[in-house]
Scaffold this motif. Structure first.
Motif, PDB file in Angstrom:
ATOM      1  N   PRO A 172     108.400  52.408  28.577  1.00 33.56           N
ATOM      2  CA  PRO A 172     108.855  51.053  28.912  1.00 33.56           C
ATOM      3  C   PRO A 172     107.691  50.064  29.036  1.00 33.56           C
ATOM      4  O   PRO A 172     106.616  50.397  29.530  1.00 33.56           O
ATOM      5  N   THR A 173     107.926  48.851  28.572  1.00 36.08           N
ATOM      6  CA  THR A 173     106.927  47.788  28.644  1.00 36.08           C
ATOM      7  C   THR A 173     106.841  47.242  30.062  1.00 36.08           C
ATOM      8  O   THR A 173     107.846  46.882  30.662  1.00 36.08           O
ATOM      9  N   LEU A 174     105.621  47.161  30.567  1.00 36.31           N
ATOM     10  CA  LEU A 174     105.356  46.568  31.878  1.00 36.31           C
ATOM     11  C   LEU A 174     104.875  45.124  31.739  1.00 36.31           C
ATOM     12  O   LEU A 174     105.141  44.292  32.585  1.00 36.31           O
ATOM     13  N   ARG A 175     104.134  44.864  30.669  1.00 36.42           N
ATOM     14  CA  ARG A 175     103.582  43.531  30.433  1.00 36.42           C
ATOM     15  C   ARG A 175     103.573  43.287  28.928  1.00 36.42           C
ATOM     16  O   ARG A 175     103.196  44.169  28.160  1.00 36.42           O
ATOM     17  N   LEU A 176     103.980  42.086  28.528  1.00 31.88           N
ATOM     18  CA  LEU A 176     104.053  41.765  27.107  1.00 31.88           C
ATOM     19  C   LEU A 176     103.378  40.417  26.864  1.00 31.88           C
ATOM     20  O   LEU A 176     103.748  39.413  27.472  1.00 31.88           O
ATOM     21  N   VAL A 177     102.374  40.426  25.958  1.00 29.91           N
ATOM     22  CA  VAL A 177     101.608  39.230  25.647  1.00 29.91           C
ATOM     23  C   VAL A 177     101.609  39.036  24.122  1.00 29.91           C
ATOM     24  O   VAL A 177     101.140  39.915  23.395  1.00 29.91           O
ATOM     25  N   ARG A 178     102.146  37.907  23.668  1.00 30.12           N
ATOM     26  CA  ARG A 178     102.058  37.607  22.236  1.00 30.12           C
ATOM     27  C   ARG A 178     100.686  36.999  21.988  1.00 30.12           C
ATOM     28  O   ARG A 178     100.322  35.998  22.608  1.00 30.12           O
ATOM     29  N   VAL A 179      99.929  37.622  21.063  1.00 28.04           N
ATOM     30  CA  VAL A 179      98.550  37.215  20.843  1.00 28.04           C
ATOM     31  C   VAL A 179      98.329  36.512  19.505  1.00 28.04           C
ATOM     32  O   VAL A 179      97.244  35.969  19.267  1.00 28.04           O
ATOM     33  N   LYS A 180      99.362  36.511  18.644  1.00 24.43           N
ATOM     34  CA  LYS A 180      99.192  35.868  17.345  1.00 24.43           C
ATOM     35  C   LYS A 180     100.558  35.558  16.748  1.00 24.43           C
ATOM     36  O   LYS A 180     101.476  36.360  16.845  1.00 24.43           O
ATOM     37  N   ILE A 181     100.669  34.380  16.148  1.00 23.46           N
ATOM     38  CA  ILE A 181     101.873  33.980  15.412  1.00 23.46           C
ATOM     39  C   ILE A 181     101.411  33.639  14.003  1.00 23.46           C
ATOM     40  O   ILE A 181     100.622  32.702  13.822  1.00 23.46           O
ATOM     41  N   GLY A 182     101.860  34.406  13.013  1.00 24.86           N
ATOM     42  CA  GLY A 182     101.378  34.209  11.656  1.00 24.86           C
ATOM     43  C   GLY A 182      99.879  34.398  11.629  1.00 24.86           C
ATOM     44  O   GLY A 182      99.365  35.416  12.084  1.00 24.86           O
ATOM     45  N   ASN A 183      99.156  33.401  11.151  1.00 19.40           N
ATOM     46  CA  ASN A 183      97.696  33.479  11.111  1.00 19.40           C
ATOM     47  C   ASN A 183      97.036  32.722  12.264  1.00 19.40           C
ATOM     48  O   ASN A 183      95.838  32.488  12.245  1.00 19.40           O
ATOM     49  N   ILE A 184      97.814  32.350  13.269  1.00 13.56           N
ATOM     50  CA  ILE A 184      97.294  31.572  14.398  1.00 13.56           C
ATOM     51  C   ILE A 184      97.111  32.482  15.625  1.00 13.56           C
ATOM     52  O   ILE A 184      98.081  32.883  16.270  1.00 13.56           O
ATOM     53  N   PRO A 185      95.841  32.832  15.951  1.00 13.20           N
ATOM     54  CA  PRO A 185      95.606  33.663  17.133  1.00 13.20           C
ATOM     55  C   PRO A 185      95.624  32.827  18.413  1.00 13.20           C
ATOM     56  O   PRO A 185      95.298  31.641  18.390  1.00 13.20           O
ATOM     57  N   LEU A 186      95.984  33.461  19.509  1.00 12.95           N
ATOM     58  CA  LEU A 186      95.972  32.795  20.811  1.00 12.95           C
ATOM     59  C   LEU A 186      94.551  32.372  21.184  1.00 12.95           C
ATOM     60  O   LEU A 186      94.342  31.333  21.807  1.00 12.95           O
ATOM     61  N   GLY A 187      93.592  33.173  20.782  1.00 17.94           N
ATOM     62  CA  GLY A 187      92.194  32.827  21.067  1.00 17.94           C
ATOM     63  C   GLY A 187      91.896  32.843  22.554  1.00 17.94           C
ATOM     64  O   GLY A 187      92.414  33.674  23.292  1.00 17.94           O
ATOM     65  N   ASN A 188      91.103  31.884  23.003  1.00 13.47           N
ATOM     66  CA  ASN A 188      90.673  31.877  24.413  1.00 13.47           C
ATOM     67  C   ASN A 188      91.471  30.912  25.285  1.00 13.47           C
ATOM     68  O   ASN A 188      91.021  30.544  26.366  1.00 13.47           O
ATOM     69  N   LEU A 189      92.674  30.514  24.825  1.00 10.30           N
ATOM     70  CA  LEU A 189      93.512  29.666  25.678  1.00 10.30           C
ATOM     71  C   LEU A 189      93.948  30.451  26.911  1.00 10.30           C
ATOM     72  O   LEU A 189      94.425  31.579  26.793  1.00 10.30           O
ATOM     73  N   LEU A 190      93.822  29.859  28.053  1.00  8.46           N
ATOM     74  CA  LEU A 190      94.284  30.490  29.292  1.00  8.46           C
ATOM     75  C   LEU A 190      95.749  30.116  29.529  1.00  8.46           C
ATOM     76  O   LEU A 190      96.244  29.139  28.949  1.00  8.46           O
TER      77      LEU A 190
END
Length: 183
Positions: A153-171
């Protein structure tokens, strides 16, 4: 010219502009007028969310026929196995539906990730581990249902990229205008 925004959606925030059931919404983050979420993340998921005023782009991002990739990091209950990852990669049955094949791999706990508020529950006798999943479909709570279907089971879920756009260092709570081609 349309506006496209990459937002790091914090845990507990709804992917809509109207607060509901005690959960804060997007209306508190100072977005430009006229943008809407291009997809969603559940209130208990975090990370990359695109907003835009371009309705055609929203349709393209959400229409399954375009198989737009989305990459997630999932912290799961227990030490995930290679067999579970193989099953995830091949697709699993969830709620009467067989998911499309995806990319899945075990990863080390990210050292760059922010602390979640509230923290993920800690149990001394049960380890946690991380898996990276890249999906080309987006059923409701799909990653959570998939990891549970293979026994983690997932405890924490973080989307880190959409298509070719990474989340990068955004807080969490930060956003920026995207000038890169999204799709």
């Amino acid at each position: 010219m349309s506006t496209v925004i990459l937002f790091n959606k914090p845990f507990g925030v709804l992917s809509q502009f109207t607060p509901e059931s005690g959960h804060p919404a997007l209306d508190t983050f100072g977005f430009p007028a006229g943008v809407y979420a291009a997809g969603r993340l559940d209130h208990d998921s975090e990370g990359a969310l695109l907003l835009t005023d371009n309705g055609k782009l929203i349709k393209k991002l959400l229409d399954p026929k375009f198989e737009h990739p989305r990459t997630y990091l999932a912290q799961v209950d227990g030490q995930i196995t290679e067999e579970a990852v193989r099953r995830l990669s091949a697709g699993v049955d969830i709620k009467g539906y067989h998911t499309k094949p995806c990319k899945a791999r075990i990863v080390e706990a990210p050292d760059w990730i922010w602390d979640r508020n509230p923290p993920v529950r800690f149990r001394a006798n049960i380890p946690t581990s991380w898996v990276e999943l890249t999906l080309i479909e987006g059923k409701n709570r799909q990653v959570r249902h998939m990891t549970a279907a293979v026994g983690f089971p997932t405890l924490r879920l973080v989307r880190v990229k959409i298509g070719n756009i990474p989340l990068g260092n955004l807080l969490p709570g930060e956003w920026k205008i995207i000038t890169d081609r999204v799709i």
